[in-house]
Write a protein that holds these residues in place. Structure first.
Motif, PDB file in Angstrom:
ATOM      1  N   MET A   1       0.794  -1.207  -0.036  1.00 25.51           N
ATOM      2  CA  MET A   1      -0.030  -0.080   0.077  1.00 25.51           C
ATOM      3  C   MET A   1       1.068   1.232  -0.068  1.00 25.51           C
ATOM      4  O   MET A   1       1.886   1.065   0.576  1.00 25.51           O
ATOM      5  CB  MET A   1      -0.883   0.060   1.254  1.00 25.51           C
ATOM      6  N   SER A   2       0.627   2.253  -0.734  1.00 26.62           N
ATOM      7  CA  SER A   2       1.298   3.579  -0.688  1.00 26.62           C
ATOM      8  C   SER A   2       1.043   4.184   0.707  1.00 26.62           C
ATOM      9  O   SER A   2       0.198   3.789   1.406  1.00 26.62           O
ATOM     10  CB  SER A   2       0.560   4.489  -1.786  1.00 26.62           C
ATOM     11  N   SER A   3       2.021   5.239   1.122  1.00 28.66           N
ATOM     12  CA  SER A   3       1.864   5.704   2.337  1.00 28.66           C
ATOM     13  C   SER A   3       0.900   6.697   2.492  1.00 28.66           C
ATOM     14  O   SER A   3       0.114   6.578   3.362  1.00 28.66           O
ATOM     15  CB  SER A   3       2.924   6.550   2.600  1.00 28.66           C
ATOM     16  N   PRO A   4       0.394   7.428   1.461  1.00 27.59           N
ATOM     17  CA  PRO A   4      -1.032   8.165   1.694  1.00 27.59           C
ATOM     18  C   PRO A   4      -2.138   7.222   2.013  1.00 27.59           C
ATOM     19  O   PRO A   4      -3.060   7.451   2.780  1.00 27.59           O
ATOM     20  CB  PRO A   4      -1.169   8.736   0.129  1.00 27.59           C
ATOM     21  N   GLU A   5      -2.203   5.937   1.107  1.00 25.85           N
ATOM     22  CA  GLU A   5      -3.283   5.033   1.320  1.00 25.85           C
ATOM     23  C   GLU A   5      -3.287   4.720   2.952  1.00 25.85           C
ATOM     24  O   GLU A   5      -4.236   4.850   3.209  1.00 25.85           O
ATOM     25  CB  GLU A   5      -3.140   3.882   0.692  1.00 25.85           C
ATOM     26  N   LYS A   6      -2.101   4.400   3.475  1.00 23.98           N
ATOM     27  CA  LYS A   6      -2.132   3.738   4.667  1.00 23.98           C
ATOM     28  C   LYS A   6      -2.487   5.147   5.475  1.00 23.98           C
ATOM     29  O   LYS A   6      -3.231   4.748   6.653  1.00 23.98           O
ATOM     30  CB  LYS A   6      -0.463   3.682   5.036  1.00 23.98           C
TER      31      LYS A   6
ATOM     32  N   SER B   1      -5.219  -5.190   0.814  1.00 27.85           N
ATOM     33  CA  SER B   1      -6.312  -4.059   1.380  1.00 27.85           C
ATOM     34  C   SER B   1      -6.751  -4.988   2.647  1.00 27.85           C
ATOM     35  O   SER B   1      -6.784  -4.200   3.805  1.00 27.85           O
ATOM     36  CB  SER B   1      -7.308  -4.176   0.461  1.00 27.85           C
ATOM     37  N   VAL B   2      -7.200  -6.139   2.580  1.00 29.62           N
ATOM     38  CA  VAL B   2      -7.514  -6.988   3.910  1.00 29.62           C
ATOM     39  C   VAL B   2      -6.586  -6.865   4.886  1.00 29.62           C
ATOM     40  O   VAL B   2      -6.773  -6.726   6.159  1.00 29.62           O
ATOM     41  CB  VAL B   2      -7.881  -8.429   3.569  1.00 29.62           C
ATOM     42  N   ARG B   3      -5.384  -7.130   4.565  1.00 29.82           N
ATOM     43  CA  ARG B   3      -4.065  -7.139   5.573  1.00 29.82           C
ATOM     44  C   ARG B   3      -4.077  -5.703   6.286  1.00 29.82           C
ATOM     45  O   ARG B   3      -3.977  -5.459   7.547  1.00 29.82           O
ATOM     46  CB  ARG B   3      -2.974  -7.612   4.785  1.00 29.82           C
ATOM     47  N   ALA B   4      -4.119  -4.815   5.341  1.00 33.70           N
ATOM     48  CA  ALA B   4      -3.918  -3.286   5.816  1.00 33.70           C
ATOM     49  C   ALA B   4      -5.026  -3.005   6.756  1.00 33.70           C
ATOM     50  O   ALA B   4      -4.749  -2.401   7.883  1.00 33.70           O
ATOM     51  CB  ALA B   4      -3.887  -2.359   4.722  1.00 33.70           C
ATOM     52  N   VAL B   5      -6.240  -3.160   6.239  1.00 35.08           N
ATOM     53  CA  VAL B   5      -7.485  -2.662   7.282  1.00 35.08           C
ATOM     54  C   VAL B   5      -7.222  -3.645   8.566  1.00 35.08           C
ATOM     55  O   VAL B   5      -7.490  -2.901   9.591  1.00 35.08           O
ATOM     56  CB  VAL B   5      -8.655  -3.134   6.609  1.00 35.08           C
ATOM     57  N   ALA B   6      -7.095  -4.909   8.483  1.00 35.69           N
ATOM     58  CA  ALA B   6      -7.033  -5.750   9.817  1.00 35.69           C
ATOM     59  C   ALA B   6      -6.129  -5.121  10.585  1.00 35.69           C
ATOM     60  O   ALA B   6      -6.004  -4.883  11.837  1.00 35.69           O
ATOM     61  CB  ALA B   6      -6.621  -7.032   9.327  1.00 35.69           C
ATOM     62  N   ARG B   7      -4.642  -4.791  10.145  1.00 35.85           N
ATOM     63  CA  ARG B   7      -3.679  -4.316  11.083  1.00 35.85           C
ATOM     64  C   ARG B   7      -4.003  -2.901  11.785  1.00 35.85           C
ATOM     65  O   ARG B   7      -3.747  -2.817  12.757  1.00 35.85           O
ATOM     66  CB  ARG B   7      -2.442  -4.140  10.062  1.00 35.85           C
ATOM     67  N   TYR B   8      -4.652  -1.922  10.887  1.00 36.66           N
ATOM     68  CA  TYR B   8      -5.088  -0.599  11.411  1.00 36.66           C
ATOM     69  C   TYR B   8      -6.123  -0.867  12.482  1.00 36.66           C
ATOM     70  O   TYR B   8      -6.258  -0.129  13.526  1.00 36.66           O
ATOM     71  CB  TYR B   8      -5.042   0.266  10.389  1.00 36.66           C
TER      72      TYR B   8
END
Lengths: 343, 343
Positions: free
Chosen positions: A84-89, A329-336
């Motif tokens: 994921m790009s930083s802005p997305e994060k 996406s799933v991983r990122a949302v889960a993480r945050y």
DNA sequence: ATTGGCACTCGCCCACCCGGAGTGCCACCG
DNA sequence: CGGTGGCACTCCGGGTGGGCGAGTGCCAAT
């Protein structure tokens, strides 16, 4: 003959098919990817891949389409993770942090994931069973009714009412107050697994006239923590099914919608996937073991715990979805989501 | 020329079209209904009905299809109410009475209505604003956090957490207890409309050091009772859209699903329909004032109050739905839902 | 006002055909 | 022995055209 190249070919087929939604032929492949060989060679490789069950052709003289097995090999060995790009994060984090309470966090997470993946998103509420208790509250509602409120460290609040007319017709204010204090002494900060025995012993400390009451309350607490533990699910983005991929489903998307409404099905699946080793788990087509979902794939991740996850979050889409993107996406949302709940 | 017969013709057209889903012609009409006149006469009547905007023909030399306006006239003046059979009534009542708490009642009601109408069912949770309060509970969660639990006479439980770190860093047990007692004295058994003034005066009775705390709590209670009052909606049966009438929607059912996911849209509509005079209210096509719903109709009824309804329940289906049947089902479920909530 | 008759209009369906994309196979080559 | 160019073959998709039938509008007759 190089096995590596065959895998490259499979990867190329999956990638192209995901974009074009049309069977991909040997000529198109050599044009769009620099494979360094001619289309005739690709044809041979394709025949081998078909032999192995990784691709099929819908009709004679058509291009090839990946099978469930082909997608499986793709996600297991060929997919290159998209970062994921930083802005997305930052956007994800900011969006989740603005939530005011647990319901809001879950609601935001599920909408966000539906938006990111353009598919159907699912979020399971944090498990009561694996959460620690923050507080137990008893409220006398009058008319022989007692309200039991259970609050966990993830912010989840669960309530049950209890009809005491047959158990404790006369409910004294002192008994309730005493029970409240003792319950909290025993339960606060503990998890269910550490709780069953101490709760069971609690009744012994009360006078015999109150024991029925105490047992009833304890029973309600235990029931709530076990039965209902995995129950709540929130969905979003069902409209995405109709928007992006009306033609991804051979007949209608009716069966898919039915499966999604049957939360039992999803809960079972989420449960199975929790047993999978990796943090992100993928079920492809028939691997969902459900008739209505044979033309879909399900990408999930646990969230909310360091060791064992509190619950799962996931995305459901057509077989030919963008696996790397969805997984990211799933991983990122889960993480945050985990981060926000812990903070 | 008899106006009565024209209405009969319109009714026949609607009834046939609902069943066959195909434009209905003059010959088919005289065959299936005993209108006592020839097809030529019917043709003249049809021409007049088309002139009046009640029906249209999709193409030259095709049969006629009702317009929104035609359906409207049908439900207003032509529909003959279907009575539910006694076994059906008993089944509905029994099914709803088995529910264990409010969530369960609402869940059962929405599934039941989806099942009965074979369409999408919507149930709005009983309004907090119009309910009377049964109990207010305050729970000190530690870490400067206070949980406010609001319980209404319909069994609805709403909770909010309040961060007090900036308001009342030191939260004394006695203050909380006192506030709890006084809040309940003031609030129990009253409705919001009777509550604003007394709540506002409550803070004056406390020492100045606690007034900020009291005001914060009162504010949360008021916010919860107003802002969130109509918020919660439950849907069921979206799969019915895809099952029964995939071809009722010109393009896909994507826009419809989107509209259903936007609960704001439904809430606004339900609000508008609450103003309608009759107990059962029907919106047809464009009357929904929403782009995604132009090819649907919405039948709703209030429930849960003798004078003003607590909330609404409804069914959404294609324009060509069985209006009498849907109206009967919605009315029946609303009636028994009211009964269960009152008992 | 109602009706039978009639000419006319179109949408739908089917059969047919052709072009093009794609395949499998084979002979040939480095 | 793997890779390649060539070739015959298959078959889907789309476009065309004609016949059928349902339905209409109109008109003259009752």
């Amino acid at each position: 003959m190089s096995d590596d190249r065959r895998l490259d070919v499979l990867r190329a087929i999956v990638e192209d098919y995901v974009v074009t939604r049309e069977p991909v032929g040997s000529r198109a492949l050599v044009e769009r990817h620099s494979l360094g060989v001619s289309s005739a060679t690709i044809r041979n490789d394709m025949a081998a891949l078909e032999e192995g069950g990784y691709i099929v052709q819908p009709h004679t003289s058509a291009g090839r389409v990946p099978t469930d097995r082909g997608y499986r090999l793709f996600v297991d060995r060929l997919a290159t993770v998209k970062a994921m790009s930083s802005p997305e994060k930052r956007a994800i984090q900011a969006f989740l942090e603005d939530a005011v309470d647990l319901d809001d966090v879950v609601d935001r997470a599920v909408r966000l994931l539906a938006q990111l993946t353009q598919q159907v998103a699912v979020v399971q509420y944090p498990s009561l069973r694996r959460s620690a208790l923050r507080h137990l509250e008893l409220v006398d509602l009058g008319e022989h009714r007692l309200l039991v409120v259970i609050i966990t460290d993830t912010g989840r609040v669960e309530q049950r009412t209890l009809d005491l007319s047959t158990i404790a017709p006369a409910l004294s204010e002192e008994t309730v107050a005493l029970l409240r204090v003792r319950l909290n002494v025993v339960a606060t900060g503990r998890r269910l697994s550490e709780l069953v025995v101490p709760l069971g012993e609690l009744a012994d400390a009360f006078p015999s006239t109150d024991q029925a009451l105490v047992r009833a309350v304890v029973q309600v607490v235990e029931e709530t923590l076990t039965e209902e533990s995995e129950e709540r699910l929130v969905l979003a983005g069902t409209a995405n099914l109709a928007r992006t991929g009306a033609h991804d489903f051979t007949h209608t998307l009716g069966p898919v919608l039915e499966a999604l409404e049957e939360q039992v099905v999803l809960l079972r699946l989420l449960g199975e996937m929790a047993d999978d080793a990796a943090s992100v788990s993928v079920r492809i087509g028939r691997e969902t073991h459900h008739e209505g979902l044979v033309e879909t794939s399900f990408v999930t991740s646990g969230y909310g715990g360091e060791d064992a996850a509190l619950a799962r979050i996931g995305s459901i889409g057509p077989l030919r979805m963008d696996y790397p993107g969805t997984i990211a996406s799933v991983r990122a949302v889960a993480r945050y989501l985990s981060r926000v709940l812990a903070g």
